[in-house]
Design an enzyme around this catalytic site. Structure first.
Site, PDB file in Angstrom:
ATOM      1  N   SER A 217       0.863  -1.182   0.000  1.00 22.42           N
ATOM      2  CA  SER A 217       0.000   0.000   0.000  1.00 22.42           C
ATOM      3  C   SER A 217       0.901   1.234   0.000  1.00 22.42           C
ATOM      4  O   SER A 217       2.110   1.136   0.259  1.00 22.42           O
ATOM      5  CB  SER A 217      -0.897  -0.002   1.236  1.00 22.42           C
ATOM      6  OG  SER A 217      -0.093   0.188   2.381  1.00 22.42           O
ATOM      7  N   ALA A 268      -9.275  -4.330   0.887  1.00 19.45           N
ATOM      8  CA  ALA A 268      -9.094  -3.786  -0.468  1.00 19.45           C
ATOM      9  C   ALA A 268      -7.773  -4.270  -1.064  1.00 19.45           C
ATOM     10  O   ALA A 268      -7.723  -4.738  -2.213  1.00 19.45           O
ATOM     11  CB  ALA A 268      -9.131  -2.259  -0.434  1.00 19.45           C
ATOM     12  N   ASP A 270      -5.963  -6.852  -0.174  1.00 24.73           N
ATOM     13  CA  ASP A 270      -5.992  -8.314  -0.356  1.00 24.73           C
ATOM     14  C   ASP A 270      -6.759  -8.667  -1.625  1.00 24.73           C
ATOM     15  O   ASP A 270      -6.326  -9.507  -2.418  1.00 24.73           O
ATOM     16  CB  ASP A 270      -6.711  -8.990   0.830  1.00 24.73           C
ATOM     17  CG  ASP A 270      -6.142  -8.573   2.174  1.00 24.73           C
ATOM     18  OD1 ASP A 270      -4.957  -8.221   2.231  1.00 24.73           O
ATOM     19  OD2 ASP A 270      -6.899  -8.609   3.168  1.00 24.73           O
ATOM     20  N   ASN A 294      -7.657  -3.593  -9.485  1.00 23.95           N
ATOM     21  CA  ASN A 294      -8.386  -2.371  -9.094  1.00 23.95           C
ATOM     22  C   ASN A 294      -9.890  -2.643  -9.018  1.00 23.95           C
ATOM     23  O   ASN A 294     -10.593  -2.109  -8.142  1.00 23.95           O
ATOM     24  CB  ASN A 294      -8.134  -1.250 -10.098  1.00 23.95           C
ATOM     25  CG  ASN A 294      -6.778  -0.588  -9.912  1.00 23.95           C
ATOM     26  OD1 ASN A 294      -6.131  -0.758  -8.877  1.00 23.95           O
ATOM     27  ND2 ASN A 294      -6.340   0.151 -10.916  1.00 23.95           N
TER      28      ASN A 294
HETATM   29  N1  ADP Z   1     -12.206   4.323  -2.389  1.00 22.83           N
HETATM   30  C1  ADP Z   1     -11.809   3.495  -3.378  1.00 22.83           C
HETATM   31  N2  ADP Z   1     -12.383   3.574  -4.597  1.00 22.83           N
HETATM   32  C2  ADP Z   1     -12.030   2.741  -5.597  1.00 22.83           C
HETATM   33  N3  ADP Z   1     -11.078   1.782  -5.468  1.00 22.83           N
HETATM   34  C3  ADP Z   1     -10.463   1.661  -4.273  1.00 22.83           C
HETATM   35  C4  ADP Z   1     -10.795   2.499  -3.168  1.00 22.83           C
HETATM   36  N4  ADP Z   1     -10.024   2.159  -2.130  1.00 22.83           N
HETATM   37  C5  ADP Z   1      -9.249   1.132  -2.553  1.00 22.83           C
HETATM   38  N5  ADP Z   1      -9.507   0.834  -3.840  1.00 22.83           N
HETATM   39  C6  ADP Z   1      -8.887  -0.224  -4.663  1.00 22.83           C
HETATM   40  O1  ADP Z   1      -8.269  -1.180  -3.808  1.00 22.83           O
HETATM   41  C7  ADP Z   1      -6.843  -1.159  -3.985  1.00 22.83           C
HETATM   42  C8  ADP Z   1      -6.175  -1.334  -2.639  1.00 22.83           C
HETATM   43  O2  ADP Z   1      -6.548  -0.284  -1.783  1.00 22.83           O
HETATM   44  P1  ADP Z   1      -5.501   0.422  -0.806  1.00 22.83           P
HETATM   45  O3  ADP Z   1      -6.299   1.283   0.102  1.00 22.83           O
HETATM   46  O4  ADP Z   1      -4.444   1.083  -1.595  1.00 22.83           O
HETATM   47  O5  ADP Z   1      -4.850  -0.840  -0.061  1.00 22.83           O
HETATM   48  P2  ADP Z   1      -4.916  -1.342   1.465  1.00 22.83           P
HETATM   49  O6  ADP Z   1      -6.277  -1.920   1.669  1.00 22.83           O
HETATM   50  O7  ADP Z   1      -3.871  -2.393   1.526  1.00 22.83           O
HETATM   51  O8  ADP Z   1      -4.614  -0.145   2.319  1.00 22.83           O
HETATM   52  C9  ADP Z   1      -6.532   0.152  -4.692  1.00 22.83           C
HETATM   53  O9  ADP Z   1      -5.361   0.054  -5.482  1.00 22.83           O
HETATM   54  C10 ADP Z   1      -7.776   0.344  -5.543  1.00 22.83           C
HETATM   55  O10 ADP Z   1      -7.683  -0.457  -6.695  1.00 22.83           O
HETATM   56  O1  LIP Z   2      -7.333  -4.199   4.270  1.00 22.87           O
HETATM   57  P1  LIP Z   2      -6.145  -4.971   3.790  1.00 22.87           P
HETATM   58  O2  LIP Z   2      -4.861  -4.231   4.020  1.00 22.87           O
HETATM   59  O3  LIP Z   2      -6.270  -5.452   2.388  1.00 22.87           O
HETATM   60  O4  LIP Z   2      -6.002  -6.309   4.675  1.00 22.87           O
HETATM   61  C1  LIP Z   2      -6.461  -6.387   6.021  1.00 22.87           C
HETATM   62  C2  LIP Z   2      -5.291  -6.596   6.944  1.00 22.87           C
HETATM   63  O5  LIP Z   2      -4.445  -5.486   6.823  1.00 22.87           O
HETATM   64  C3  LIP Z   2      -5.771  -6.695   8.374  1.00 22.87           C
HETATM   65  O6  LIP Z   2      -4.679  -6.982   9.240  1.00 22.87           O
HETATM   66  C4  LIP Z   2      -6.776  -7.821   8.541  1.00 22.87           C
HETATM   67  O7  LIP Z   2      -7.234  -7.837   9.869  1.00 22.87           O
HETATM   68  C5  LIP Z   2      -7.929  -7.617   7.569  1.00 22.87           C
HETATM   69  O8  LIP Z   2      -8.852  -8.661   7.682  1.00 22.87           O
HETATM   70  C6  LIP Z   2      -7.439  -7.527   6.153  1.00 22.87           C
HETATM   71  O9  LIP Z   2      -6.822  -8.734   5.760  1.00 22.87           O
END
Ligand code: ADP
Ligand code: LIP
EC number: 2.7.1.64
Length: 331
Positions: A217, A268, A270, A294
């Site tokens: 991320s 998201a 994952d 995405n």
């Molecule tokens: N608000 C959103 N609107 C549209 N797509 C999203 C949004 N948030 C996350 N995503 C999608 O999910 C992916 C992972 O989200 P992100 O927030 O970057 O990762 P994490 O859940 O690991 O923090 C992004 O690259 C995008 O494709």
């Molecule tokens: O939101 P994300 O970063 O894709 O992934 C999340 C992990 O960061 C978190 O530790 C776990 O408790 C959630 O169930 C989910 O797997």
């Protein structure tokens, strides 16, 4: 960057492994997902607003199951194996992902996270939650993995359960391994608050040249060190509602997001990674696979907990496959 369409069995130490997922069907496509299921407690404004099944393995297998229902029905089995651990207190054994891919039972309790959400994230790249690991199940050891070869592996730990030796075993068993950086760089203080360490300072760093993709991320990316890591494998940085970027040795690409109304950001990243892996299995280019990532990331934030997918949503496969030129995939 050339991504080979056919598998290559040679996995020598230090080999700069390229993506080796075949685009042709058959048992050679079996995947290995390693990471534990967990209990997630969602907290907003000091109040518990949800208790859900969590763990990257749950979100990942949910996407892989949705994306390959015909294959699963044909073989009578899901085309991937999940190695996850839970305790006897696990309350989601009958939820679809754990029911289809049962975890190993341990004497220790199920891993549990408290996710404290901020009311507003300043930007798409700003952390929108503080995570605290309140319980941790046993690690996943190399001996817990099945002793056979897989087309691809997904290392998707959330609480440090994928040990360096377990990742190394995955690399030996799988033709291509995709790693979620959160499996490698999370550190937990005395209270369980999740922090990060520099990937280069971990025992995982030496394995990177044998990994195909690392997904991080925006919050994790500085700890992964994109400039160093892209020289060893392809790095994908997810940018929340802004989509994602791919970095490889010699190039980079931005992949646009899908619009979504976010109700719960959990899973998201994952779901993105599983969508990305699915795209590669479908034979898409890495950038089109990231578009599929995405798509699943956006679907994940639109629902609370592990999302369900309407079959119509998967019509995207037809569109993306039409864009596919041939079996040798170039970025
Ligand atoms: N608000 C959103 N609107 C549209 N797509 C999203 C949004 N948030 C996350 N995503 C999608 O999910 C992916 C992972 O989200 P992100 O927030 O970057 O990762 P994490 O859940 O690991 O923090 C992004 O690259 C995008 O494709
Ligand atoms: O939101 P994300 O970063 O894709 O992934 C999340 C992990 O960061 C978190 O530790 C776990 O408790 C959630 O169930 C989910 O797997």
């Amino acid at each position: 960057m050339l991504l080979a369409a056919e598998p290559d069995d040679a996995h020598e130490e230090g080999e700069n492994q390229q993506l080796l997922i075949t685009t042709k069907g058959g048992p050679g496509l079996e995947g290995l997902v390693v990471g534990s299921y967990c209990h997630d407690v969602l907290i907003r404004g000091g109040r518990v607003v949800g208790e859900t099944l969590g763990g990257a393995a749950a979100f990942v297998s949910n996407v892989l199951d949705a994306a390959s229902p015909q294959d699963a029905a044909l073989n009578g089995t899901a085309p991937f194996v999940v190695v996850a651990k839970v305790g006897h207190d696990f309350v989601y054994a009958s939820a679809p992902a754990p029911a289809r891919h049962p975890p190993l039972l341990c004497a220790s309790p199920t891993t549990s996270f408290h996710a404290q959400f901020s009311e507003t994230a300043a930007s798409a790249h700003a952390p929108d939650r503080e995570l605290r690991r309140v319980r941790a199940c046993d690690p996943i050891y190399p001996a817990d993995l099945p002793d056979r070869r897989f087309a691809y592996g997904l290392a998707v730990g959330v609480a440090g359960e994928v040990l360096p030796e377990t990742l190394e075993r995955m690399i030996r068993l799988c033709r291509a391994v995709l790693v979620d950086a959160q499996a490698l760089i999370r550190a937990f203080d005395g209270d369980g608050a999740v922090g990060h360490v520099a990937l280069d300072d971990t025992p995982y760093a030496r394995l990177l040249p044998r990994v195909a993709f690392v997904k991080a991320s925006s919050e994790e990316a500085p700890y992964v060190g994109v400039e160093t890591t892209r020289q060893r494998c392809c790095v994908i940085v997810t940018e929340g509602r802004d989509g994602c970027r791919l970095y490889w040795d010699g190039g980079e690409a931005r992949v646009a997001p899908f619009p979504a109304v976010q109700v719960d950001p959990t899973g998201a990243g994952d779901s993105f990674l599983a969508g990305f892996a699915t795209g590669l299995l479908w034979g898409l280019s890495a950038t089109d696979a990231a578009l599929l990532g995405n798509f699943f990331g956006a679907a994940a934030v639109s629902q609370v907990g592990v999302p369900t997918f309407h079959p119509k949503m998967l019509q995207l496969k037809k569109y993306l496959k039409r864009r596919q030129q041939n079996d040798i995939v170039r970025v």
